[in-house]
Structure formats: structure tokens, C-alpha cells
Design a protein around this motif. Structure first.
Motif, PDB file in Angstrom:
ATOM      1  N   SER A  99      37.827  36.828  65.140  1.00 27.13           N
ATOM      2  CA  SER A  99      36.954  37.978  65.391  1.00 27.13           C
ATOM      3  C   SER A  99      37.762  39.251  65.609  1.00 27.13           C
ATOM      4  N   GLN A 100      39.017  39.096  65.998  1.00 30.63           N
ATOM      5  CA  GLN A 100      39.900  40.239  66.210  1.00 30.63           C
ATOM      6  C   GLN A 100      40.659  40.634  64.945  1.00 30.63           C
ATOM      7  N   GLY A 101      40.381  39.917  63.852  1.00 29.34           N
ATOM      8  CA  GLY A 101      40.974  40.278  62.569  1.00 29.34           C
ATOM      9  C   GLY A 101      42.215  39.507  62.181  1.00 29.34           C
ATOM     10  N   TYR A 102      42.599  38.509  62.972  1.00 26.77           N
ATOM     11  CA  TYR A 102      43.774  37.714  62.635  1.00 26.77           C
ATOM     12  C   TYR A 102      43.398  36.596  61.665  1.00 26.77           C
ATOM     13  N   ALA A 103      44.282  36.295  60.728  1.00 33.92           N
ATOM     14  CA  ALA A 103      44.137  35.113  59.892  1.00 33.92           C
ATOM     15  C   ALA A 103      44.616  33.917  60.711  1.00 33.92           C
ATOM     16  N   VAL A 104      43.918  32.808  60.604  1.00 31.35           N
ATOM     17  CA  VAL A 104      44.265  31.620  61.400  1.00 31.35           C
ATOM     18  C   VAL A 104      44.251  30.389  60.504  1.00 31.35           C
ATOM     19  N   GLY A 105      45.418  29.770  60.366  1.00 30.86           N
ATOM     20  CA  GLY A 105      45.534  28.572  59.547  1.00 30.86           C
ATOM     21  C   GLY A 105      46.082  27.403  60.336  1.00 30.86           C
ATOM     22  N   LEU A 106      45.978  26.226  59.714  1.00 29.95           N
ATOM     23  CA  LEU A 106      46.552  25.011  60.280  1.00 29.95           C
ATOM     24  C   LEU A 106      47.717  24.565  59.410  1.00 29.95           C
ATOM     25  N   LEU A 107      48.778  24.132  60.049  1.00 25.03           N
ATOM     26  CA  LEU A 107      49.953  23.607  59.366  1.00 25.03           C
ATOM     27  C   LEU A 107      50.236  22.255  60.013  1.00 25.03           C
ATOM     28  N   THR A 108      49.847  21.169  59.344  1.00 20.58           N
ATOM     29  CA  THR A 108      49.814  19.885  60.019  1.00 20.58           C
ATOM     30  C   THR A 108      50.504  18.762  59.254  1.00 20.58           C
ATOM     31  N   ASN A 109      51.329  18.019  59.963  1.00 23.40           N
ATOM     32  CA  ASN A 109      51.855  16.769  59.436  1.00 23.40           C
ATOM     33  C   ASN A 109      50.784  15.712  59.653  1.00 23.40           C
ATOM     34  N   VAL A 110      50.226  15.216  58.568  1.00 23.78           N
ATOM     35  CA  VAL A 110      49.083  14.317  58.709  1.00 23.78           C
ATOM     36  C   VAL A 110      49.034  13.351  57.529  1.00 23.78           C
ATOM     37  N   THR A 111      48.565  12.148  57.792  1.00 22.26           N
ATOM     38  CA  THR A 111      48.428  11.139  56.752  1.00 22.26           C
ATOM     39  C   THR A 111      47.029  11.229  56.139  1.00 22.26           C
ATOM     40  N   PRO A 112      46.842  10.684  54.954  1.00 16.34           N
ATOM     41  CA  PRO A 112      45.513  10.745  54.324  1.00 16.34           C
ATOM     42  C   PRO A 112      44.420  10.113  55.174  1.00 16.34           C
ATOM     43  N   THR A 113      44.712   8.984  55.790  1.00 20.87           N
ATOM     44  CA  THR A 113      43.716   8.284  56.598  1.00 20.87           C
ATOM     45  C   THR A 113      43.260   9.144  57.769  1.00 20.87           C
ATOM     46  N   THR A 114      44.211   9.728  58.465  1.00 24.22           N
ATOM     47  CA  THR A 114      43.897  10.562  59.623  1.00 24.22           C
ATOM     48  C   THR A 114      43.178  11.846  59.200  1.00 24.22           C
ATOM     49  N   ALA A 115      43.667  12.481  58.138  1.00 28.09           N
ATOM     50  CA  ALA A 115      43.051  13.728  57.676  1.00 28.09           C
ATOM     51  C   ALA A 115      41.594  13.499  57.305  1.00 28.09           C
ATOM     52  N   LEU A 116      41.306  12.381  56.662  1.00 31.82           N
ATOM     53  CA  LEU A 116      39.927  12.087  56.266  1.00 31.82           C
ATOM     54  C   LEU A 116      39.025  11.981  57.490  1.00 31.82           C
ATOM     55  N   ALA A 117      39.509  11.305  58.525  1.00 32.06           N
ATOM     56  CA  ALA A 117      38.709  11.164  59.748  1.00 32.06           C
ATOM     57  C   ALA A 117      38.461  12.520  60.393  1.00 32.06           C
ATOM     58  N   ILE A 118      39.471  13.370  60.417  1.00 31.09           N
ATOM     59  CA  ILE A 118      39.326  14.702  61.017  1.00 31.09           C
ATOM     60  C   ILE A 118      38.344  15.541  60.202  1.00 31.09           C
ATOM     61  N   GLU A 119      38.483  15.493  58.892  1.00 26.34           N
ATOM     62  CA  GLU A 119      37.600  16.272  58.021  1.00 26.34           C
ATOM     63  C   GLU A 119      36.145  15.820  58.166  1.00 26.34           C
ATOM     64  N   GLU A 120      35.937  14.510  58.195  1.00 20.74           N
ATOM     65  CA  GLU A 120      34.573  13.978  58.274  1.00 20.74           C
ATOM     66  C   GLU A 120      33.874  14.400  59.561  1.00 20.74           C
ATOM     67  N   HIS A 121      34.650  14.624  60.626  1.00 21.43           N
ATOM     68  CA  HIS A 121      34.073  15.007  61.911  1.00 21.43           C
ATOM     69  C   HIS A 121      34.155  16.516  62.167  1.00 21.43           C
ATOM     70  N   GLY A 122      34.583  17.279  61.177  1.00 19.60           N
ATOM     71  CA  GLY A 122      34.597  18.733  61.313  1.00 19.60           C
ATOM     72  C   GLY A 122      35.752  19.288  62.109  1.00 19.60           C
ATOM     73  N   GLY A 123      36.800  18.506  62.291  1.00 17.37           N
ATOM     74  CA  GLY A 123      37.919  18.977  63.100  1.00 17.37           C
ATOM     75  C   GLY A 123      38.664  20.160  62.509  1.00 17.37           C
ATOM     76  N   TYR A 124      38.615  20.304  61.175  1.00 18.11           N
ATOM     77  CA  TYR A 124      39.307  21.406  60.521  1.00 18.11           C
ATOM     78  C   TYR A 124      38.410  22.626  60.314  1.00 18.11           C
ATOM     79  N   ASP A 125      37.154  22.521  60.710  1.00 18.73           N
ATOM     80  CA  ASP A 125      36.232  23.637  60.522  1.00 18.73           C
ATOM     81  C   ASP A 125      36.679  24.841  61.362  1.00 18.73           C
ATOM     82  N   GLY A 126      36.444  26.017  60.858  1.00 18.31           N
ATOM     83  CA  GLY A 126      36.723  27.222  61.627  1.00 18.31           C
ATOM     84  C   GLY A 126      38.056  27.869  61.310  1.00 18.31           C
ATOM     85  N   PHE A 127      38.899  27.177  60.516  1.00 21.44           N
ATOM     86  CA  PHE A 127      40.194  27.746  60.150  1.00 21.44           C
ATOM     87  C   PHE A 127      40.107  28.356  58.760  1.00 21.44           C
TER      88      PHE A 127
END
Length: 199
Positions: A99-127
Motif C-alpha cells: 500500500s506504500q508503493g513497495y514491490a514485495v516478492g518471495l524468494l524461497t528454497n522450496v520443493t515441489p511437494t511443499t510449494a504445492l501445499a502452500i499454493e493450494e492453501h493460499g500461502g503465496y497470495d498477496g505477493f
């Protein structure tokens, strides 16, 4: 002047939890010593994080090395979603930064299995974007991981970007490329450090 933030996910956006002892789990599953299990883990884990081995590849590799075929229902020994819930205070921080105008990203060491679980539950939403190691073919502290993230921030110079991670060992690689860094030790101090940087 800071214009963007790159956050790690596990241990920064989420609560810091004790790492799973995968070597001990593998030792039990494969009926080998913990030392041998650690050697096996140290071989496949960096490749798994970088998308160079799949789950199937890992269990085939372990079968080749030990002669033990681990049943499918015992193969998911990685972290589960209940260990990856985003902290409300960090989600609020991300929303506020945007909201203050900053770009915000995620830089994550993650495996496919874990990433899928996070994505399915919306953990990456908002970035604004997510750079996942297994898709990138690199993992922190590989300099290429940071360069890929910087590519998602066209027009910005490294010194205009802050990288936030709970693993202090990963910060020097970012610093060598010119990024500013924050060592996340707990949510309150991390939030305070970020707000201090931009005030």
C-alpha cells in the motif's frame, strides 16, 4: 532509497519452527545408520531443492543405494501445511508495504511437494511474485537465485532492494550482489527492522 522487498517464506512469513530431522526419519525408514542417512540426504536434497530430482527420483535413488523400497504412504516426510501457515502480522506487513508503493516478492528454497501445499492453501497470495528454487533450477545462496528475483524488479538497482531471511548464512550472498539485508529472528523484531529501514 528502498523500493522493494524480497522475503523468504519459511521462518519469515511463517513462524520459525524446529527443522525436521530428515536424516533420522530416513534412517528409520531405510534401516541404516543416521550417519549413512545423512550422507544420502546431503546428496539428494540440494538437487531436490533445485528441481533436478523429483520425489520419484529420490525414492528410486534411495532404493538403489539401500535396497529398501519405502511404501508410497510413508514417503511424504517433508513439512506439511500446518507448519507453513503465514503469520497474520507478516501478511499485514506485506499488505502495508504494498500500500506504500513497495514491490514485495518471495524468494524461497522450496520443493515441489511443499510449494504445492502452500499454493493450494493460499500461502503465496498477496505477493507480487514468487521465485521458487525448484522452478528456477537454483537455490539460495546461489547468486543466480537473487539475480532471477532482481529480474522481476526491472529498473531497480540491487541497493534499492531488501532481502529478508531467517538464515544468517544466506545473507552474505545477497550482500555481495549489493542487496540490503535483514536477519529475521522473530516477527516483532523483523517488522521493526523493516519499518526502521524505510523511515
Amino acid at each position: 532509497m528502498i523500493k522493494a522487498f524480497l522475503f523468504d517464506y519459511d521462518g519469515v512469513i511463517t513462524a520459525q519452527t524446529k527443522d525436521i530431522n530428515h536424516a533420522l526419519q530416513l534412517a528409520d525408514l531405510l534401516n541404516v545408520s543416521e550417519e549413512e542417512a545423512q550422507r544420502l540426504f546431503d546428496y539428494f536434497w540440494p538437487q531436490y531443492l533445485r528441481g533436478r530430482m523429483t520425489d520419484q527420483d529420490i525414492w528410486q535413488y534411495l532404493y538403489t543405494k539401500t535396497g529398501v523400497a519405502v511404501p508410497l504412504n510413508k514417503q511424504n516426510i517433508w513439512k506439511k501445511w500446518d507448519q507453513f501457515h503465514p503469520l497474520p502480522s507478516m501478511i499485514k506487513l506485506v499488505a502495508w508495504l504494498k500500500s506504500q508503493g513497495y514491490a514485495v516478492g518471495l524468494l524461497t528454497n522450496v520443493t515441489p511437494t511443499t510449494a504445492l501445499a502452500i499454493e493450494e492453501h493460499g500461502g503465496y497470495d498477496g505477493f507480487d511474485f514468487v521465485v521458487r528454487s525448484y522452478q528456477a533450477g537454483f537455490a539460495k545462496p546461489d547468486p543466480e537465485m537473487f539475480k532471477l528475483a532482481l529480474d522481476r524488479l526491472p529498473g531497480l538497482q540491487p541497493h534499492e532492494v531488501v532481502f529478508v531471511d531467517d538464515r544468517a548464512s544466506l545473507l552474505p550472498a545477497a550482500q555481495r550482489l549489493g542487496l540490503q539485508t535483514v536477519h529475521a529472528t522473530d516477527e516483532q523484531s523483523t517488522i521493526a527492522a523493516i519499518k526502521q529501514i524505510i523511515t
